[in-house]
Design an enzyme around this catalytic site. Sequence first.
Site, PDB file in Angstrom:
ATOM      1  N   HIS A 218      -3.664   8.335  -3.894  1.00 52.34           N
ATOM      2  CA  HIS A 218      -2.498   7.965  -3.536  1.00 52.34           C
ATOM      3  C   HIS A 218      -2.054   6.391  -3.613  1.00 52.34           C
ATOM      4  O   HIS A 218      -2.742   5.566  -2.784  1.00 52.34           O
ATOM      5  CB  HIS A 218      -2.140   9.013  -2.275  1.00 52.34           C
ATOM      6  CG  HIS A 218      -1.159   9.234  -2.309  1.00 52.34           C
ATOM      7  ND1 HIS A 218       0.226   8.828  -1.427  1.00 52.34           N
ATOM      8  CD2 HIS A 218      -0.043  10.085  -2.388  1.00 52.34           C
ATOM      9  CE1 HIS A 218       0.772   9.142  -1.525  1.00 52.34           C
ATOM     10  NE2 HIS A 218       1.143  10.498  -1.940  1.00 52.34           N
TER      11      HIS A 218
ATOM     12  N   GLU B 224       3.371   8.876  -9.830  1.00 47.65           N
ATOM     13  CA  GLU B 224       3.529   8.605  -8.430  1.00 47.65           C
ATOM     14  C   GLU B 224       5.091   6.970  -7.941  1.00 47.65           C
ATOM     15  O   GLU B 224       3.950   6.679  -8.229  1.00 47.65           O
ATOM     16  CB  GLU B 224       3.570   8.964  -7.321  1.00 47.65           C
ATOM     17  CG  GLU B 224       1.689   8.362  -6.685  1.00 47.65           C
ATOM     18  CD  GLU B 224       1.544   8.604  -5.650  1.00 47.65           C
ATOM     19  OE1 GLU B 224       2.594   9.259  -5.121  1.00 47.65           O
ATOM     20  OE2 GLU B 224       0.697   7.894  -5.394  1.00 47.65           O
TER      21      GLU B 224
END
Length: 244
Positions: free
Chosen positions: A91, A159
């Site tokens: 992430h 992302e």
Amino acid sequence: MHHGGPEGVELAVQVARTAAFLPGVEAVVAPPHLAIVPVLQECREVARQLGRPPIGVAAQNVHPEPKGAFTGEVSAPMLHDVGCEWVIVGHSERRAYFGETNELVRKKTEAALDAGLTPIVCVGETLEERERGRTLDVVLAMVDAVRLPLARGGVIAYEPVWAIGTGQVATPQDAEQVHAAIRERLGPDVGQRTRILYGGSVKADNAPELLSQANIDGALVGGASLTIDAFAPILRAAQTLSER
């Protein structure tokens, strides 16, 4: 780092009850580590009561080694042993705040697969990289690092870092362009069977158009997943698109 106690379990139960009646949607929740076991237990009970398949449960991070002197870490076999099926890897916050490199993300991806977990590998560029026209260079380098292990299975989540929690969102067309490039980079075989999610200020009002793009297979939802009132409309938008 939200909802790590009873409130996290309650939120997961609400998601499970909502998703149970949306057969075209696969929902996965990713609570903090402390909440994984009770979330698994309660979501399985919801599935039993409703006669529906349980939603998936993911960890937010994992250590690349299966065991050892790594105080405070959690390994992939440990997650698998308690019933976890998924894990988020790489992430942007892990990369930015904890110095995770492409090589470390590759090792974590392999560790997850070795333990029987499905990795959700996050890739994305910063605002500076985007403004310098380096979006595809950065994103595809991250994809290259995990391309071989992903041949065994897994999910990619694009992302853009500049869109996370900022309210800014890549246009559906821009997101689609990056998703298409990722799929092409994975190759015709792996690319076609790898789901690619979009993450970055996904909300009820933009989810339908984002999810309708040809190469966007789902969403990695951040802030809008913290309440059922914000998250349920995204689930319903995905269901509507699945019926077309």
